[in-house]
Design a protein around this motif. Structure first.
Motif, PDB file in Angstrom:
ATOM      1  N   ASP A  90       0.740  -1.403   0.134  1.00 22.13           N
ATOM      2  CA  ASP A  90       0.046  -0.276   0.286  1.00 22.13           C
ATOM      3  C   ASP A  90       1.133   1.147   0.007  1.00 22.13           C
ATOM      4  OD1 ASP A  90      -2.221  -1.318  -0.028  1.00 22.13           O
ATOM      5  OD2 ASP A  90      -3.255  -1.071   1.655  1.00 22.13           O
ATOM      6  N   LEU A  91       1.829   1.130   1.325  1.00 27.33           N
ATOM      7  CA  LEU A  91       3.276   2.207   0.683  1.00 27.33           C
ATOM      8  C   LEU A  91       3.346   2.591  -0.041  1.00 27.33           C
ATOM      9  CD1 LEU A  91       4.673   2.066   4.181  1.00 27.33           C
ATOM     10  CD2 LEU A  91       3.578   4.029   2.716  1.00 27.33           C
ATOM     11  N   ASP A  92       3.926   1.333  -1.166  1.00 23.96           N
ATOM     12  CA  ASP A  92       4.382   1.559  -2.570  1.00 23.96           C
ATOM     13  C   ASP A  92       3.666   2.774  -3.035  1.00 23.96           C
ATOM     14  OD1 ASP A  92       7.068   0.538  -1.306  1.00 23.96           O
ATOM     15  OD2 ASP A  92       6.675  -1.477  -2.534  1.00 23.96           O
ATOM     16  N   SER A  93       2.396   2.175  -4.149  1.00 29.39           N
ATOM     17  CA  SER A  93       1.642   2.249  -4.610  1.00 29.39           C
ATOM     18  C   SER A  93       0.917   3.948  -4.073  1.00 29.39           C
ATOM     19  CB  SER A  93       0.400   1.222  -4.411  1.00 29.39           C
ATOM     20  OG  SER A  93      -0.692   1.995  -3.394  1.00 29.39           O
ATOM     21  N   LEU A  94       1.117   4.337  -3.218  1.00 27.09           N
ATOM     22  CA  LEU A  94       1.219   5.800  -2.105  1.00 27.09           C
ATOM     23  C   LEU A  94       1.866   6.243  -3.163  1.00 27.09           C
ATOM     24  CD1 LEU A  94      -0.617   7.800  -0.994  1.00 27.09           C
ATOM     25  CD2 LEU A  94      -0.392   6.948   1.134  1.00 27.09           C
ATOM     26  N   LEU A  95       3.287   5.736  -2.320  1.00 23.87           N
ATOM     27  CA  LEU A  95       4.435   6.258  -3.337  1.00 23.87           C
ATOM     28  C   LEU A  95       4.797   6.344  -4.941  1.00 23.87           C
ATOM     29  CD1 LEU A  95       7.015   4.870  -0.318  1.00 23.87           C
ATOM     30  CD2 LEU A  95       6.515   7.265  -0.679  1.00 23.87           C
ATOM     31  N   GLN A  96       4.110   5.928  -5.702  1.00 25.60           N
ATOM     32  CA  GLN A  96       3.591   5.711  -7.140  1.00 25.60           C
ATOM     33  C   GLN A  96       3.260   6.799  -6.918  1.00 25.60           C
ATOM     34  OE1 GLN A  96       5.601   3.002  -9.047  1.00 25.60           O
ATOM     35  NE2 GLN A  96       4.602   3.582 -10.386  1.00 25.60           N
ATOM     36  N   ASP A  97       1.890   7.073  -6.879  1.00 32.26           N
ATOM     37  CA  ASP A  97       0.896   7.949  -7.139  1.00 32.26           C
ATOM     38  C   ASP A  97       1.935   9.539  -6.740  1.00 32.26           C
ATOM     39  OD1 ASP A  97      -0.797   5.572  -7.283  1.00 32.26           O
ATOM     40  OD2 ASP A  97      -2.224   6.886  -5.665  1.00 32.26           O
ATOM     41  N   LEU A  98       2.025   9.745  -5.527  1.00 30.84           N
ATOM     42  CA  LEU A  98       2.785  11.142  -5.401  1.00 30.84           C
ATOM     43  C   LEU A  98       4.040  11.329  -6.244  1.00 30.84           C
ATOM     44  CD1 LEU A  98       3.254  10.817  -1.001  1.00 30.84           C
ATOM     45  CD2 LEU A  98       1.601  12.398  -2.718  1.00 30.84           C
ATOM     46  N   LEU A  99       4.211  10.639  -6.465  1.00 31.45           N
ATOM     47  CA  LEU A  99       5.264  10.863  -7.853  1.00 31.45           C
ATOM     48  C   LEU A  99       4.682  11.266  -8.996  1.00 31.45           C
ATOM     49  CD1 LEU A  99       8.324  10.220  -9.236  1.00 31.45           C
ATOM     50  CD2 LEU A  99       7.646   7.969  -9.965  1.00 31.45           C
ATOM     51  N   GLU A 100       3.910  10.791  -9.733  1.00 32.25           N
ATOM     52  CA  GLU A 100       3.190  10.679 -10.692  1.00 32.25           C
ATOM     53  C   GLU A 100       2.343  11.829 -10.365  1.00 32.25           C
ATOM     54  OE1 GLU A 100       2.405   5.817 -11.717  1.00 32.25           O
ATOM     55  OE2 GLU A 100       0.938   7.393 -11.762  1.00 32.25           O
ATOM     56  N   LEU A 101       2.059  12.283  -9.245  1.00 34.40           N
ATOM     57  CA  LEU A 101       1.235  13.738  -9.796  1.00 34.40           C
ATOM     58  C   LEU A 101       2.720  14.839  -8.763  1.00 34.40           C
ATOM     59  CD1 LEU A 101      -1.649  12.925  -6.577  1.00 34.40           C
ATOM     60  CD2 LEU A 101      -1.766  13.375  -9.070  1.00 34.40           C
ATOM     61  N   GLY A 102       3.679  14.931  -9.581  1.00 32.32           N
ATOM     62  CA  GLY A 102       4.142  15.849  -9.081  1.00 32.32           C
ATOM     63  C   GLY A 102       4.734  16.537  -7.600  1.00 32.32           C
ATOM     64  N   VAL A 103       4.194  15.273  -6.612  1.00 28.64           N
ATOM     65  CA  VAL A 103       4.386  15.692  -5.098  1.00 28.64           C
ATOM     66  C   VAL A 103       6.128  15.434  -4.496  1.00 28.64           C
ATOM     67  CG1 VAL A 103       4.166  15.065  -2.384  1.00 28.64           C
ATOM     68  CG2 VAL A 103       2.065  15.412  -4.269  1.00 28.64           C
ATOM     69  N   ILE A 104       6.633  14.449  -5.682  1.00 36.93           N
ATOM     70  CA  ILE A 104       8.230  14.129  -5.342  1.00 36.93           C
ATOM     71  C   ILE A 104       8.971  13.078  -6.235  1.00 36.93           C
ATOM     72  CG2 ILE A 104       7.619  12.879  -2.517  1.00 36.93           C
ATOM     73  CD1 ILE A 104       7.290   9.969  -3.967  1.00 36.93           C
ATOM     74  N   ASP A 105      10.308  13.398  -6.914  1.00 35.52           N
ATOM     75  CA  ASP A 105      11.037  13.007  -7.738  1.00 35.52           C
ATOM     76  C   ASP A 105      10.902  11.039  -7.208  1.00 35.52           C
ATOM     77  OD1 ASP A 105      12.824  12.660  -5.916  1.00 35.52           O
ATOM     78  OD2 ASP A 105      14.204  14.072  -6.231  1.00 35.52           O
ATOM     79  N   ASP A 106      11.865  10.905  -8.456  1.00 39.04           N
ATOM     80  CA  ASP A 106      11.612   8.709  -8.284  1.00 39.04           C
ATOM     81  C   ASP A 106      12.454   9.092  -7.101  1.00 39.04           C
ATOM     82  OD1 ASP A 106      11.571   7.336 -10.137  1.00 39.04           O
ATOM     83  OD2 ASP A 106      13.310   7.323 -10.188  1.00 39.04           O
ATOM     84  N   GLU A 107      13.591   9.196  -6.471  1.00 39.82           N
ATOM     85  CA  GLU A 107      13.582   8.866  -5.439  1.00 39.82           C
ATOM     86  C   GLU A 107      13.535   9.280  -4.010  1.00 39.82           C
ATOM     87  OE1 GLU A 107      17.963  10.464  -6.460  1.00 39.82           O
ATOM     88  OE2 GLU A 107      18.575   8.368  -7.760  1.00 39.82           O
ATOM     89  N   GLY A 108      12.224  10.270  -4.594  1.00 39.73           N
ATOM     90  CA  GLY A 108      11.852  10.049  -3.186  1.00 39.73           C
ATOM     91  C   GLY A 108      11.542  11.599  -2.586  1.00 39.73           C
ATOM     92  N   ASN A 109      12.815  12.277  -3.356  1.00 38.66           N
ATOM     93  CA  ASN A 109      12.673  13.705  -2.328  1.00 38.66           C
ATOM     94  C   ASN A 109      11.581  14.740  -2.558  1.00 38.66           C
ATOM     95  OD1 ASN A 109      15.266  13.093  -1.980  1.00 38.66           O
ATOM     96  ND2 ASN A 109      15.946  13.525  -4.224  1.00 38.66           N
ATOM     97  N   PRO A 110      11.226  15.353  -2.459  1.00 33.15           N
ATOM     98  CA  PRO A 110       9.623  16.626  -2.190  1.00 33.15           C
ATOM     99  C   PRO A 110      10.078  17.386  -3.126  1.00 33.15           C
ATOM    100  CG  PRO A 110      10.548  16.551  -0.126  1.00 33.15           C
ATOM    101  CD  PRO A 110      11.347  15.826  -0.562  1.00 33.15           C
ATOM    102  N   ARG A 111       9.156  17.890  -3.720  1.00 30.14           N
ATOM    103  CA  ARG A 111       9.861  18.704  -5.427  1.00 30.14           C
ATOM    104  C   ARG A 111       9.662  20.486  -5.062  1.00 30.14           C
ATOM    105  NH1 ARG A 111       7.810  15.331 -10.810  1.00 30.14           N
ATOM    106  NH2 ARG A 111       9.713  14.292 -10.635  1.00 30.14           N
TER     107      ARG A 111
END
Lengths: 256, 142
Positions: B121-142
């Motif tokens: 669930d965490l993985d899919s949530l992070l994937q969503d945050l990435l696709e929406l532009g909240v974080i970059d591919d490595e998890g850093n906030p944009r």
């Protein structure tokens, strides 16, 4: 009939038939992507940032349940943008009694999106009776669950009907449309006189509509003066839904 | 934009504006207007109304078809690197956004009937945050 937000959206999209209610496309029109995948902690989730969102729905749930969850998340997207609404299941029951509960608001939006009144009411009225035979026809046409469709039929169907859900431990919930006075409050337990008992513990999925004394369902001094129609449907091993159709106009009168 | 599509857009806009005017009338007001005219006019009003409603429906269906095409185009995107982070880091990342969503440049919306507890669930949530532009591919906030 004043259209509500979900119905206005469907009208704007030119939807004139329930088969056209494709939620993935409707969501994209609202800048939300729908993904069907595995979710362990919940049935569905929405994550939005600015004006875009991603809705994830657990694809192990029945298809009709997935559709309702998608529509529910679109309800959050419409009404609760910019809010953080992640709660534990034990917090939900406290919120449920509140009409401003965001979950309830999203549920209402989902019902309007999946079963819009401008399409549903004429079709339901044409079926003439508030029965589970009618519910099965409508649930196929609208790709909705038996429960969601039955609730809609109780609210907007051709007859004044209340819907009650019981399990082995007693009444779980009921839905009473506005036209039925509040004094008709269903009993907690299932009466042995009611056919719902046979359906809950028997082999048949649903029984025939039959007449029963109102006292089988309502613990009121005047209930024994009236009869009503009852029909039950087993939605799982643990739950039975019953339509109570009020056939006597006196029962619908408001008493000061 | 060519002349034809420009004209169509204008026609759609006109149709929508006319339909909104009609929709704004109550049933009583509409009946009053119709009752004051002769039968021929009533037929014209009803004909015009159905033409306008059909124009709105056609324009809406085009909007929906476009959305369907867009959905087909984005299905099945690749998995992000952020999901390879250790579980604790992933939890901390999600907790950070949950704790202080106002710190982001745009409004964050989140709704779920439970917290994301499993790693999947965490993985899919992070994937969503990435696709929406909240974080970059490595998890850093944009």
């Amino acid at each position: 009939m004043k259209l509500r937000p979900a119905e206005l959206l469907l009208k704007d999209l030119g939807i004139t038939d329930p088969r056209e209610i494709g939620l993935e496309a409707i969501a994209l029109d609202q800048r939300a992507i729908v993904k069907h995948g595995t979710l362990d902690g919940c049935e569905a989730r929405i994550v939005g940032y600015g004006s875009r969102a991603i809705i994830t729905v657990d694809d192990r749930k029945p298809w009709t349940r997935q559709r309702f969850s998608t529509a529910h998340e679109l309800g959050h997207w419409k009404h609760h943008r910019g809010r953080y609404l992640v709660c534990r299941p034990d917090e939900l029951s406290d919120l449920r009694s509140n009409s401003l509960d965001p979950e309830q608001i999203a549920d209402f939006y989902a019902a309007d999106l999946l079963l819009p009144r401008y399409l549903f009411v004429p079709r339901a009225v044409a079926l003439r009776l508030s029965t589970f035979e009618a519910v099965e026809i409508l649930s196929r046409e609208y790709s909705t669950s038996i429960s969601a469709t039955a609730i809609r039929l109780a609210q907007y169907g051709p007859e004044p009907a209340m819907l009650v859900c019981h399990g082995p431990e007693g009444r779980k919930w009921f839905n009473r449309p506005q036209q039925i006075p509040e004094r008709w409050f269903p009993r907690d337990d299932l009466s042995a006189d009611s056919s719902a008992m046979n359906v809950l513990y028997g082999m048949n999925r649903f029984g025939r509509r039959s007449t029963v004394g109102a006292e089988a369902w309502f613990d009121r001094w005047d209930a024994s003066r009236y009869e009503l129609y009852e029909q039950s449907f087993k939605i799982s091993d643990q739950e039975v839904l019953t339509f109570l159709v009020f056939t006597n106009a006196e029962m619908l009168e408001d008493i000061a | 934009m060519n002349k034809d599509s420009d004209a169509r857009i204008k026609l759609d806009r006109l149709s929508e504006a006319l339909a909104k005017d009609l929709d704004a009338l109550s049933d009583g007001e509409l009946m009053e207007e119709i009752a004051a005219t002769d039968e021929g006019r009533q037929k014209t009003v009803s004909h015009m109304r159905s033409l306008i409603e059909e124009a709105i429906a056609t324009s809406g269906r085009r909007r929906l078809a476009k959305a369907r095409q867009a959905y087909d185009a984005i299905k099945g995107k690749a998995r992000a690197k952020v999901t390879d982070l250790p579980l604790d880091q992933k939890k901390a990342l999600v907790a950070h956004f949950a704790k202080d969503p106002q710190a982001l440049p745009e409004k964050l919306t989140m709704a779920a009937r439970n917290e994301a507890n499993s790693e999947a669930d965490l993985d899919s949530l992070l994937q969503d945050l990435l696709e929406l532009g909240v974080i970059d591919d490595e998890g850093n906030p944009r």
